[in-house]
Scaffold this active site. Structure first.
Site, short mmCIF file in Angstrom:
data_model
loop_
_atom_site.label_atom_id
_atom_site.label_comp_id
_atom_site.label_asym_id
_atom_site.label_seq_id
_atom_site.Cartn_x
_atom_site.Cartn_y
_atom_site.Cartn_z
N CYS A 74 0.84 -1.19 0.00
CA CYS A 74 0.00 0.00 0.00
C CYS A 74 0.88 1.24 0.00
O CYS A 74 1.73 1.41 0.87
CB CYS A 74 -0.88 -0.02 1.25
SG CYS A 74 -1.86 1.46 1.40
N CYS A 80 -1.89 6.87 6.20
CA CYS A 80 -3.29 6.50 6.45
C CYS A 80 -3.60 6.24 7.92
O CYS A 80 -4.64 6.65 8.41
CB CYS A 80 -3.66 5.32 5.57
SG CYS A 80 -4.75 4.15 6.30
N CYS A 83 -2.46 0.77 9.05
CA CYS A 83 -1.45 -0.29 9.18
C CYS A 83 -0.11 0.29 9.61
O CYS A 83 0.57 0.93 8.82
CB CYS A 83 -1.23 -0.97 7.83
SG CYS A 83 -2.67 -1.75 7.15
N CYS A 161 -7.62 -0.67 -0.51
CA CYS A 161 -7.08 -0.99 0.81
C CYS A 161 -6.70 -2.46 0.80
O CYS A 161 -7.50 -3.32 0.44
CB CYS A 161 -8.11 -0.71 1.90
SG CYS A 161 -7.57 -1.32 3.49
N GLN A 285 -16.43 -10.70 14.85
CA GLN A 285 -14.98 -10.62 14.61
C GLN A 285 -14.71 -10.29 13.15
O GLN A 285 -15.42 -10.77 12.26
CB GLN A 285 -14.31 -11.95 14.97
CG GLN A 285 -14.47 -12.36 16.43
CD GLN A 285 -13.47 -11.65 17.35
OE1 GLN A 285 -12.66 -10.83 16.91
NE2 GLN A 285 -13.54 -11.96 18.63
N TYR A 314 -19.06 -12.06 28.09
CA TYR A 314 -18.76 -11.07 27.05
C TYR A 314 -18.94 -11.77 25.69
O TYR A 314 -18.02 -11.86 24.89
CB TYR A 314 -17.33 -10.54 27.16
CG TYR A 314 -16.93 -10.06 28.54
CD1 TYR A 314 -17.18 -8.75 28.94
CD2 TYR A 314 -16.30 -10.93 29.44
CE1 TYR A 314 -16.80 -8.31 30.20
CE2 TYR A 314 -15.91 -10.49 30.70
CZ TYR A 314 -16.16 -9.18 31.08
OH TYR A 314 -15.78 -8.76 32.31
N GLU A 335 -24.07 -10.98 27.87
CA GLU A 335 -23.61 -9.90 26.99
C GLU A 335 -24.41 -8.64 27.31
O GLU A 335 -25.59 -8.70 27.62
CB GLU A 335 -23.83 -10.34 25.52
CG GLU A 335 -23.87 -9.25 24.50
CD GLU A 335 -22.56 -8.49 24.32
OE1 GLU A 335 -21.49 -9.12 24.32
OE2 GLU A 335 -22.62 -7.26 24.19
N ASP A 383 -14.13 -13.26 27.12
CA ASP A 383 -13.60 -12.56 25.95
C ASP A 383 -13.96 -11.08 26.05
O ASP A 383 -14.75 -10.58 25.26
CB ASP A 383 -14.22 -13.20 24.68
CG ASP A 383 -13.64 -12.63 23.40
OD1 ASP A 383 -12.70 -11.84 23.46
OD2 ASP A 383 -14.17 -12.99 22.32
N CYS A 410 -8.02 -9.24 23.53
CA CYS A 410 -7.52 -8.43 22.41
C CYS A 410 -6.57 -7.36 22.91
O CYS A 410 -6.21 -6.46 22.16
CB CYS A 410 -8.67 -7.85 21.61
SG CYS A 410 -9.84 -6.93 22.62
#
Ligand code: SAH
Length: 452
Positions: A74, A80, A83, A161, A285, A314, A335, A383, A410
């Protein structure tokens, strides 16, 4: 506070990558963080600003280049903001992610753990199934769309992208042309005028279904029906179009109200053999290939047995719990987001699953009640979002004492903090990072824990 390096050019060698993925350069006692500079590289750095004790800069000239530096696919990846790592070889990205997880455990939890090598993608491009872009218009009246430049609200126009589902490219290019032809003005954040704030595209990996969400600043706009007809006839791959209305002055992309303009208003996809209905607002996801791998690692870690009672905290639209439900006696799931719970319950029905029970509540309050009632749970999947879990949840977990805990995270720093809280009662059996977000600094981790 004196800032002798500010706006200076300094020369030095990058010695490390920080936990944010920036090159670390030491200049005497000072530390300068540099975007897109990799260990072993030497060069001139322009120091742009200072924050706390640290300086931040950008490369002016490199005189020594790392063997891990690659030509990015890219061309706008430096500006941008999406990334951070397109210029770093993929194998080096994976190594950095493994060491980042190890380092966070060492620093935050004071635990020296073996971390398994990060599982990567065979083809780490075009993986995202959710694409969202704001629009702008140039002086000639041509519409463009793109990403916000890092830490700003300036749109960097993007034609292609390399991490998003390629099917979105055609839809976005059609949309730009049709907006001009149908006089649908992009929303302007400063004047708060205009119609279209964002386009959100969700693609199904296993089914030929694509959802286009038009996020508008107004309830209705002239020519809406013709505009939608023109979009669908130019892009027959779109199976549903939803209008989401967001009239607030906010960074949050989606508003509360929605209207289905074409098709069913949702798409369907599957993960590990279970079908899911996904609506515009539900969490799902974003890397389907790696999600299947992540979930299969989570199932392996749980060593599920026929008689097990499983608790999925979660749970989003119930993905992990529904996949586990086929191997166990019962699954409870909790949740916070109402719409996700509605989707989760419907997903159970659609798949003919009758041992999955979903509740809309705060995970900690639910967990505390479970502990007070002395409920029996064999396996806990947790999670949480980036900020991790909290003390109430973890305290209740120590009372509930399921024999197996699988923590999907995460954010390695909140993961390490939470694991430190339970480490005297639970032994860490394995730590497996999974690369859900190639070319970015994000890392997902599955941690297997057993009651001591
Ligand atoms: N396990 C799911 C979702 C993970 S994302 C999947 O893999 O798809 C984290 C989820 O936690 C989101 O759906 C978010 O809405 C939910 N969440 C955030 N805070 C919460 C809380 N306090 N209690 C319960 N759920 C919460």
């Amino acid at each position: 506070m004196k800032r002798p390096l500010l706006h200076q050019i300094v020369h030095g060698t990058c010695v490390d990558l920080s936990s944010e993925g920036k090159g670390v350069l030491r200049h005497g006692k000072d530390v300068v963080f540099v975007d897109n500079m990799f260990p072993g590289e030497e060069g001139d750095i322009e120091v742009l600003f200072a924050k706390g004790d640290f300086y931040f800069g950008k490369i002016k000239k490199l005189c020594k280049i790392s063997k891990n530096r690659v030509e990015p696919r890219c061309k706008i990846c430096s500006s941008c903001g999406g990334c951070e790592f397109q210029q770093l070889a993929y194998s080096a990205q994976l190594q950095w992610k493994t060491s980042k997880v190890k380092e966070q455990f060492r620093k935050i939890a004071k635990m020296d753990l073996e971390v398994l090598p990060t599982l990567g993608m065979e083809e780490p491009y075009f993986y995202r199934n959710k694409i969202q872009m704001p629009f702008g218009v140039d002086q000639k009246g041509n519409v463009y769309c793109g990403f916000y430049k890092r830490n700003t609200h300036v749109i960097v126009p993007v034609e292609r992208c390399y991490i998003e589902d390629e099917r979105a490219e055609h839809i976005l290019s059609v949309l730009k042309k049709l907006m001009k032809a149908h006089r649908v003005a992009p929303y302007d954040e400063d004047s708060r005028k205009g119609v279209l704030r964002h386009a959100l595209i969700r693609t199904s990996y296993y089914q030929k279904q694509i959802m286009l969400v038009l996020v508008t600043n107004v309830d209705s706009f002239p020519g809406r029906n013709n505009f939608v007809k023109a979009i669908v006839s130019s892009c027959p791959e779109i199976t549903t179009v939803v209008q989401n209305i967001n009239t607030r002055a906010t960074n949050v992309i989606l508003g509360e109200r929605e209207r289905v303009l074409y098709g069913k208003g949702y798409i369907e996809d599957s993960l590990c053999g279970v079908q899911f209905k996904i609506s515009a607002k539900s969490f799902y996801q974003t890397n389907p290939v790696m999600t299947e791998l992540l979930y299969s690692k989570a199932m392996e870690a749980a060593e599920l047995k026929e008689d097990d009672v499983v608790f999925d905290a979660y749970s989003g639209i119930g993905t992990i719990g529904l996949i586990a439900s086929r191997s166990v006696r019962n699954v409870l799931s909790v949740e916070l987001v109402k719409e996700a719970v509605v989707d989760g319950k419907e997903n159970a029905k659609r798949n003919g699953i009758d041992n999955f029970f979903m509740y809309c509540d705060d995970a900690s309050s639910f967990m505390v009640r479970m502990a007070e009632e002395n409920r029996h749970v064999d396996v806990l999947f947790m999670d949480p979002p980036r900020k991790g879990s909290d003390e109430r949840f973890l305290k209740a977990l120590l009372k509930l004492k399921p024999s197996r805990v699988v923590y999907v995270s995460c954010d390695p720093s909140t993961l390490a903090r939470d694991i430190a809280y339970i480490k005297d009662t639970y032994e860490v059996k394995s730590v497996q990072p999974v690369d859900m977000f190639p070319h970015t600094t994000h890392v997902e981790t599955v941690v297997t824990l057993r009651l001591r």
